[in-house]
Design a protein around this motif. Structure first.
Motif, PDB file in Angstrom:
ATOM      1  N   GLY A  46       0.824  -1.197   0.000  1.00 30.60           N
ATOM      2  CA  GLY A  46       0.000   0.000   0.000  1.00 30.60           C
ATOM      3  C   GLY A  46       0.855   1.242   0.000  1.00 30.60           C
ATOM      4  N   VAL A  47       0.550   2.191  -0.873  1.00 28.20           N
ATOM      5  CA  VAL A  47       1.321   3.417  -1.015  1.00 28.20           C
ATOM      6  C   VAL A  47       0.566   4.606  -0.438  1.00 28.20           C
ATOM      7  N   SER A  48      -0.694   4.757  -0.817  1.00 29.50           N
ATOM      8  CA  SER A  48      -1.473   5.902  -0.367  1.00 29.50           C
ATOM      9  C   SER A  48      -2.952   5.584  -0.491  1.00 29.50           C
ATOM     10  N   VAL A  49      -3.745   6.177   0.388  1.00 32.47           N
ATOM     11  CA  VAL A  49      -5.191   5.964   0.401  1.00 32.47           C
ATOM     12  C   VAL A  49      -5.889   7.290   0.660  1.00 32.47           C
ATOM     13  N   ILE A  50      -7.034   7.482   0.015  1.00 24.56           N
ATOM     14  CA  ILE A  50      -7.870   8.648   0.295  1.00 24.56           C
ATOM     15  C   ILE A  50      -9.269   8.164   0.641  1.00 24.56           C
ATOM     16  N   SER A  51      -9.833   8.748   1.687  1.00 30.60           N
ATOM     17  CA  SER A  51     -11.137   8.282   2.141  1.00 30.60           C
ATOM     18  C   SER A  51     -12.250   8.836   1.251  1.00 30.60           C
ATOM     19  N   ASN A  52     -13.440   8.254   1.426  1.00 31.79           N
ATOM     20  CA  ASN A  52     -14.613   8.682   0.680  1.00 31.79           C
ATOM     21  C   ASN A  52     -15.560   9.509   1.542  1.00 31.79           C
ATOM     22  N   SER A  53     -15.110   9.910   2.710  1.00 31.03           N
ATOM     23  CA  SER A  53     -15.987  10.688   3.576  1.00 31.03           C
ATOM     24  C   SER A  53     -15.398  12.065   3.869  1.00 31.03           C
ATOM     25  N   ASP A  54     -14.311  12.105   4.623  1.00 31.72           N
ATOM     26  CA  ASP A  54     -13.785  13.387   5.074  1.00 31.72           C
ATOM     27  C   ASP A  54     -12.489  13.791   4.393  1.00 31.72           C
ATOM     28  N   GLY A  55     -12.089  13.046   3.363  1.00 33.85           N
ATOM     29  CA  GLY A  55     -10.870  13.400   2.653  1.00 33.85           C
ATOM     30  C   GLY A  55      -9.594  12.997   3.357  1.00 33.85           C
ATOM     31  N   GLU A  56      -9.721  12.235   4.424  1.00 32.32           N
ATOM     32  CA  GLU A  56      -8.532  11.769   5.139  1.00 32.32           C
ATOM     33  C   GLU A  56      -7.634  10.994   4.187  1.00 32.32           C
ATOM     34  N   THR A  57      -6.332  11.162   4.383  1.00 32.83           N
ATOM     35  CA  THR A  57      -5.363  10.488   3.529  1.00 32.83           C
ATOM     36  C   THR A  57      -4.349   9.727   4.373  1.00 32.83           C
ATOM     37  N   TYR A  58      -3.740   8.739   3.724  1.00 35.84           N
ATOM     38  CA  TYR A  58      -2.691   7.926   4.345  1.00 35.84           C
ATOM     39  C   TYR A  58      -1.553   7.779   3.337  1.00 35.84           C
ATOM     40  N   TYR A  59      -0.329   7.799   3.859  1.00 34.36           N
ATOM     41  CA  TYR A  59       0.847   7.547   3.032  1.00 34.36           C
ATOM     42  C   TYR A  59       1.771   6.582   3.767  1.00 34.36           C
ATOM     43  N   VAL A  60       2.335   5.660   3.026  1.00 36.47           N
ATOM     44  CA  VAL A  60       3.373   4.820   3.614  1.00 36.47           C
ATOM     45  C   VAL A  60       4.587   5.698   3.882  1.00 36.47           C
ATOM     46  N   ALA A  61       5.340   5.365   4.906  1.00 39.09           N
ATOM     47  CA  ALA A  61       6.420   6.244   5.364  1.00 39.09           C
ATOM     48  C   ALA A  61       7.410   6.585   4.256  1.00 39.09           C
ATOM     49  N   SER A  62       7.680   5.638   3.363  1.00 38.06           N
ATOM     50  CA  SER A  62       8.709   5.841   2.341  1.00 38.06           C
ATOM     51  C   SER A  62       8.341   6.886   1.294  1.00 38.06           C
ATOM     52  N   VAL A  63       7.070   7.289   1.228  1.00 35.00           N
ATOM     53  CA  VAL A  63       6.656   8.274   0.214  1.00 35.00           C
ATOM     54  C   VAL A  63       6.149   9.572   0.826  1.00 35.00           C
ATOM     55  N   LYS A  64       6.063   9.648   2.145  1.00 32.41           N
ATOM     56  CA  LYS A  64       5.568  10.867   2.796  1.00 32.41           C
ATOM     57  C   LYS A  64       6.421  12.070   2.415  1.00 32.41           C
ATOM     58  N   GLY A  65       5.746  13.163   2.082  1.00 30.59           N
ATOM     59  CA  GLY A  65       6.448  14.369   1.678  1.00 30.59           C
ATOM     60  C   GLY A  65       6.806  14.400   0.210  1.00 30.59           C
ATOM     61  N   ARG A  66       6.655  13.285  -0.501  1.00 30.99           N
ATOM     62  CA  ARG A  66       6.989  13.229  -1.929  1.00 30.99           C
ATOM     63  C   ARG A  66       5.759  12.963  -2.790  1.00 30.99           C
ATOM     64  N   PHE A  67       4.824  12.173  -2.287  1.00 32.96           N
ATOM     65  CA  PHE A  67       3.618  11.802  -3.039  1.00 32.96           C
ATOM     66  C   PHE A  67       2.409  12.515  -2.446  1.00 32.96           C
ATOM     67  N   THR A  68       1.444  12.851  -3.319  1.00 31.25           N
ATOM     68  CA  THR A  68       0.198  13.457  -2.881  1.00 31.25           C
ATOM     69  C   THR A  68      -0.965  12.797  -3.601  1.00 31.25           C
ATOM     70  N   ILE A  69      -1.939  12.345  -2.831  1.00 36.04           N
ATOM     71  CA  ILE A  69      -3.141  11.750  -3.407  1.00 36.04           C
ATOM     72  C   ILE A  69      -4.260  12.780  -3.351  1.00 36.04           C
ATOM     73  N   SER A  70      -5.092  12.804  -4.402  1.00 40.74           N
ATOM     74  CA  SER A  70      -6.171  13.789  -4.446  1.00 40.74           C
ATOM     75  C   SER A  70      -7.303  13.277  -5.328  1.00 40.74           C
ATOM     76  N   ARG A  71      -8.461  13.925  -5.191  1.00 46.23           N
ATOM     77  CA  ARG A  71      -9.637  13.562  -5.990  1.00 46.23           C
ATOM     78  C   ARG A  71     -10.085  14.744  -6.850  1.00 46.23           C
ATOM     79  N   ASP A  72     -10.631  14.433  -8.011  1.00 43.06           N
ATOM     80  CA  ASP A  72     -11.375  15.399  -8.822  1.00 43.06           C
ATOM     81  C   ASP A  72     -12.693  14.719  -9.148  1.00 43.06           C
ATOM     82  N   ASN A  73     -13.714  15.012  -8.355  1.00 43.63           N
ATOM     83  CA  ASN A  73     -14.990  14.321  -8.538  1.00 43.63           C
ATOM     84  C   ASN A  73     -15.650  14.673  -9.873  1.00 43.63           C
TER      85      ASN A  73
END
Length: 124
Positions: A46-73
């Motif tokens: 798992g690299v990154s996750v974005i929730s379907n409710s409040d926009g909460e995000t998760y990043y694995v430690a190795s990509v924090k600060g380098r990767f960004t997950i986002s939505r365009d509904n």
């Protein structure tokens, strides 16, 4: 929902890529979306996750600060912006969807919907 992943390619170390995961058949806003990656002989990570409710995000430690997950509904798409890429980021990247955020956070097993992988190669 069907997922279509795209955006992979060959990039030099330090470069950037943006992966896209587009939904067909249902709004992706209904789903938590995760990006996973896999290299030969290793388990899918798992690299990154974005929730379907409040926009909460998760990043694995190795990509924090380098990767960004986002939505365009409006485009029914989830993006993974990858900056400062390293050779160890080389992998096939997959997106996955599940109505439950905690299910995606838990890992790849049992997730309902998967896109085909897109290859990311970081090499000089």
């Amino acid at each position: 929902v069907q997922l279509q992943a795209s955006g992979g390619g060959l990039v030099q170390p330090g470069g950037s890529l943006r992966l896209s995961c587009t939904g067909v058949g249902a709004p992706l806003s209904f789903y938590a979306i995760g990006w996973f990656r896999q290299t030969p002989g290793k388990e899918r990570e798992g690299v990154s996750v974005i929730s379907n409710s409040d926009g909460e995000t998760y990043y694995v430690a190795s990509v924090k600060g380098r990767f960004t997950i986002s939505r365009d509904n409006a485009k029914n798409t989830v993006y993974l912006q990858m900056n400062s890429l390293k050779p160890e980021d080389t992998a096939v990247y997959y997106c996955a969807a599940d109505p439950l955020y905690r299910a995606v956070l838990a890992g790849p097993l049992g997730l309902r919907h998967w896109g085909r992988g897109t290859q990311v190669t970081v090499s000089s």
